[in-house]
Motif scaffolding. Structure first.
Motif, PDB file in Angstrom:
ATOM      1  N   LEU A 159       0.830  -1.198   0.000  1.00 34.25           N
ATOM      2  CA  LEU A 159       0.000   0.000   0.000  1.00 34.25           C
ATOM      3  C   LEU A 159       0.865   1.249   0.000  1.00 34.25           C
ATOM      4  N   LEU A 160       1.866   1.277   0.863  1.00 34.42           N
ATOM      5  CA  LEU A 160       2.755   2.445   0.914  1.00 34.42           C
ATOM      6  C   LEU A 160       3.599   2.542  -0.350  1.00 34.42           C
ATOM      7  N   SER A 161       4.020   1.408  -0.898  1.00 33.82           N
ATOM      8  CA  SER A 161       4.803   1.476  -2.137  1.00 33.82           C
ATOM      9  C   SER A 161       3.947   2.015  -3.264  1.00 33.82           C
ATOM     10  N   TYR A 162       2.662   1.645  -3.260  1.00 34.02           N
ATOM     11  CA  TYR A 162       1.773   2.186  -4.285  1.00 34.02           C
ATOM     12  C   TYR A 162       1.536   3.680  -4.066  1.00 34.02           C
ATOM     13  N   LEU A 163       1.342   4.048  -2.789  1.00 32.78           N
ATOM     14  CA  LEU A 163       1.045   5.457  -2.489  1.00 32.78           C
ATOM     15  C   LEU A 163       2.295   6.324  -2.423  1.00 32.78           C
ATOM     16  N   LEU A 164       3.402   5.797  -1.930  1.00 33.06           N
ATOM     17  CA  LEU A 164       4.598   6.615  -1.727  1.00 33.06           C
ATOM     18  C   LEU A 164       5.759   6.235  -2.651  1.00 33.06           C
ATOM     19  N   PHE A 165       6.090   4.960  -2.699  1.00 33.90           N
ATOM     20  CA  PHE A 165       7.273   4.539  -3.435  1.00 33.90           C
ATOM     21  C   PHE A 165       7.090   4.662  -4.941  1.00 33.90           C
ATOM     22  N   ASN A 166       5.928   4.298  -5.460  1.00 33.57           N
ATOM     23  CA  ASN A 166       5.713   4.388  -6.912  1.00 33.57           C
ATOM     24  C   ASN A 166       5.815   5.830  -7.411  1.00 33.57           C
ATOM     25  N   PRO A 167       5.185   6.820  -6.759  1.00 35.87           N
ATOM     26  CA  PRO A 167       5.383   8.210  -7.223  1.00 35.87           C
ATOM     27  C   PRO A 167       6.853   8.643  -7.131  1.00 35.87           C
ATOM     28  N   ASP A 203       8.545   6.925  -9.974  1.00 32.02           N
ATOM     29  CA  ASP A 203       8.168   7.612 -11.207  1.00 32.02           C
ATOM     30  C   ASP A 203       8.931   8.927 -11.352  1.00 32.02           C
ATOM     31  N   MET A 204       9.012   9.676 -10.240  1.00 33.86           N
ATOM     32  CA  MET A 204       9.745  10.940 -10.272  1.00 33.86           C
ATOM     33  C   MET A 204      11.222  10.690 -10.597  1.00 33.86           C
ATOM     34  N   LEU A 205      11.817   9.674  -9.994  1.00 37.08           N
ATOM     35  CA  LEU A 205      13.219   9.342 -10.264  1.00 37.08           C
ATOM     36  C   LEU A 205      13.396   8.877 -11.709  1.00 37.08           C
ATOM     37  N   ASN A 206      12.450   8.078 -12.207  1.00 37.48           N
ATOM     38  CA  ASN A 206      12.531   7.627 -13.604  1.00 37.48           C
ATOM     39  C   ASN A 206      12.417   8.801 -14.568  1.00 37.48           C
ATOM     40  N   LYS A 207      11.466   9.709 -14.266  1.00 36.75           N
ATOM     41  CA  LYS A 207      11.325  10.900 -15.119  1.00 36.75           C
ATOM     42  C   LYS A 207      12.597  11.737 -15.075  1.00 36.75           C
ATOM     43  N   ARG A 208      13.152  11.881 -13.888  1.00 33.82           N
ATOM     44  CA  ARG A 208      14.402  12.651 -13.747  1.00 33.82           C
ATOM     45  C   ARG A 208      15.526  11.968 -14.518  1.00 33.82           C
ATOM     46  N   ARG A 209      15.608  10.633 -14.428  1.00 34.58           N
ATOM     47  CA  ARG A 209      16.633   9.866 -15.140  1.00 34.58           C
ATOM     48  C   ARG A 209      16.458  10.026 -16.651  1.00 34.58           C
ATOM     49  N   GLU A 210      15.183   9.940 -17.119  1.00 32.13           N
ATOM     50  CA  GLU A 210      14.899  10.112 -18.543  1.00 32.13           C
ATOM     51  C   GLU A 210      15.249  11.525 -19.005  1.00 32.13           C
ATOM     52  N   LYS A 211      14.919  12.524 -18.159  1.00 29.64           N
ATOM     53  CA  LYS A 211      15.239  13.911 -18.507  1.00 29.64           C
ATOM     54  C   LYS A 211      16.746  14.111 -18.622  1.00 29.64           C
ATOM     55  N   ILE A 212      17.481  13.550 -17.673  1.00 28.95           N
ATOM     56  CA  ILE A 212      18.950  13.668 -17.706  1.00 28.95           C
ATOM     57  C   ILE A 212      19.503  12.946 -18.930  1.00 28.95           C
ATOM     58  N   ALA A 213      18.953  11.745 -19.217  1.00 28.64           N
ATOM     59  CA  ALA A 213      19.414  11.004 -20.399  1.00 28.64           C
ATOM     60  C   ALA A 213      19.117  11.793 -21.669  1.00 28.64           C
ATOM     61  N   LYS A 214      17.920  12.395 -21.719  1.00 29.63           N
ATOM     62  CA  LYS A 214      17.558  13.199 -22.882  1.00 29.63           C
ATOM     63  C   LYS A 214      18.472  14.412 -23.014  1.00 29.63           C
TER      64      LYS A 214
END
Length: 193
Positions: A50-58, A61-72
């Motif tokens: 539940l916490l991973s869905y509510l806290l860890f997944n966002p 996602d934020m870290l993945n977006k940041r990683r993708e932005k840096i890669a881009k």
């Protein structure tokens, strides 16, 4: 006190009755304890998901977006660097081409200047030759005029001498004297030219 003792003994009895007998269990674990541990484990797992869905997944996602932005951004930077290197190579090539064009233009200009110099020198030589030829013709004309004038003077002198000879009959001494006078009047330079 008696009542107090009774209450204390009752408590001891209850405690003894509440304590299950540990005989015959593995490691002294009761089924209730195992059931409680299983429920606790399921509750922790449920809370984790539940916490991973509510806290860890966002957060992921934020870290993945940041990683993708840096890669881009890194890919864009690499592309810009490649473009800059290509632009620099094109600039260097154009600069070399421009240097060659400038050298060709200067070489062509030098050739044209040398050709024009030769033309000017040839024209000047031709003009000088025409002037010399014209001057020589004029000199020849002047010489022929002078010769004609000298001849006319000689004819005039001869006519004057003939008139003097005719007017007086002279002896030879007188004739020689008249010829000498006529020659001295015309000058020695007339006969030498």
């Amino acid at each position: 006190m008696n009542g107090l003792f009774t209450v204390g003994s009752n408590l001891a009895f209850l405690e003894a009755a509440a304590e299950p007998k540990m005989e015959g269990y593995i490691f002294g674990l009761s089924p209730q304890l195992l059931l409680d541990a299983l429920i606790l484990l399921l509750a922790v797992g449920f809370m984790f998901f539940l916490l991973s869905y509510l806290l860890f997944n966002p957060a992921r996602d934020m870290l993945n977006k940041r990683r993708e932005k840096i890669a881009k951004e890194m890919a864009d930077a690499a592309k810009e660097k490649a473009d800059a290197e290509q632009f620099k190579a094109e600039y260097d090539a154009r600069l070399k081409t421009a240097d060659k064009e400038v050298e060709a233009i200067l070489s062509e200009g030098r050739k044209k200047a040398l050709k024009r110099e030769d033309e000017i020198v040839n024209e000047a030589k031709a003009e000088a030759a025409r002037i010399m030829e014209h001057a020589n013709r004029e000199i020849e004309l002047e010489k022929s005029k002078m010769k004609d004038e000298v001849k006319q003077e000689m004819v005039a002198v001869a006519a004057v001498m003939a008139g003097k000879f005719v007017a007086s009959s002279l002896d030879e001494e007188k004739q020689a004297q008249l010829i000498d006078e006529a020659l001295s009047e015309m000058g020695d330079d007339t006969w030498q030219n």
